[in-house]
Write a protein that holds these residues in place. Sequence first.
Motif, PDB file in Angstrom:
ATOM      1  N   ILE A  19       5.035  -4.005   1.284  1.00  0.00           N
ATOM      2  CA  ILE A  19       4.580  -3.165   2.565  1.00  0.00           C
ATOM      3  C   ILE A  19       3.957  -2.061   2.692  1.00  0.00           C
ATOM      4  O   ILE A  19       3.253  -2.182   3.286  1.00  0.00           O
ATOM      5  CB  ILE A  19       6.268  -3.050   2.492  1.00  0.00           C
ATOM      6  N   GLY A  20       3.851  -1.410   1.556  1.00  0.00           N
ATOM      7  CA  GLY A  20       3.220  -0.533   1.193  1.00  0.00           C
ATOM      8  C   GLY A  20       1.875  -0.535   1.334  1.00  0.00           C
ATOM      9  O   GLY A  20       0.906   0.182   2.297  1.00  0.00           O
ATOM     10  N   LEU A  21       1.093  -1.764   0.714  1.00  0.00           N
ATOM     11  CA  LEU A  21      -0.052  -2.183   0.542  1.00  0.00           C
ATOM     12  C   LEU A  21      -0.933  -2.604   1.673  1.00  0.00           C
ATOM     13  O   LEU A  21      -1.866  -3.069   1.571  1.00  0.00           O
ATOM     14  CB  LEU A  21      -0.164  -2.781  -0.961  1.00  0.00           C
ATOM     15  N   SER A  22       0.401  -3.461   2.031  1.00  0.00           N
ATOM     16  CA  SER A  22      -0.011  -4.253   3.465  1.00  0.00           C
ATOM     17  C   SER A  22       0.052  -3.585   4.105  1.00  0.00           C
ATOM     18  O   SER A  22      -1.348  -3.258   5.147  1.00  0.00           O
ATOM     19  CB  SER A  22       1.211  -5.486   3.737  1.00  0.00           C
ATOM     20  N   ILE A  23       0.104  -2.610   4.472  1.00  0.00           N
ATOM     21  CA  ILE A  23       0.120  -1.381   5.299  1.00  0.00           C
ATOM     22  C   ILE A  23      -1.672  -0.521   4.973  1.00  0.00           C
ATOM     23  O   ILE A  23      -2.099  -0.687   6.164  1.00  0.00           O
ATOM     24  CB  ILE A  23       1.570  -0.484   5.628  1.00  0.00           C
ATOM     25  N   LEU A  24      -1.294  -0.327   4.208  1.00  0.00           N
ATOM     26  CA  LEU A  24      -2.541   0.254   3.712  1.00  0.00           C
ATOM     27  C   LEU A  24      -4.210  -0.513   4.018  1.00  0.00           C
ATOM     28  O   LEU A  24      -5.346  -0.298   3.637  1.00  0.00           O
ATOM     29  CB  LEU A  24      -2.440   0.666   1.835  1.00  0.00           C
ATOM     30  N   LEU A  25      -4.074  -1.757   3.075  1.00  0.00           N
ATOM     31  CA  LEU A  25      -5.047  -3.054   3.211  1.00  0.00           C
ATOM     32  C   LEU A  25      -5.097  -4.214   4.799  1.00  0.00           C
ATOM     33  O   LEU A  25      -5.542  -4.645   4.331  1.00  0.00           O
ATOM     34  CB  LEU A  25      -4.900  -3.673   2.349  1.00  0.00           C
TER      35      LEU A  25
END
Length: 108
Positions: A19-25
């Motif tokens: 979730i975190g990396l999907s939001i950042l990327l």
Amino acid sequence: MRETTTNRGSIGSATLWMIGLSILLFWLPPFGPLIAGFVGGRKAGGVGPAVIAAIIPALLVAVLLFILATLAALPIVGAIVGAGVFFVILLESVPLLIGAIVGGALAD
């Protein structure tokens, strides 16, 4: 003597990483979820947990949108909108799922 530990990952931490990396990327349309899935798959520690960790965020968002659309609008219209968004989220989760499978396979 060398200690061998089996450091198995967890589905919860893998889900949070995805979730975190999907939001950042988000600005890398096919590659952002692919990278997030790969990292989350490695954190999950296997293919099975990685697939579950990749499906959980999509399911949670789809169910939440389905409930909100049903409560905020007319129930039938909300159900149709929620179901449509569910399928869009599933299609958008394909790179995340592919990355999770590859990352989980390399974690074994």
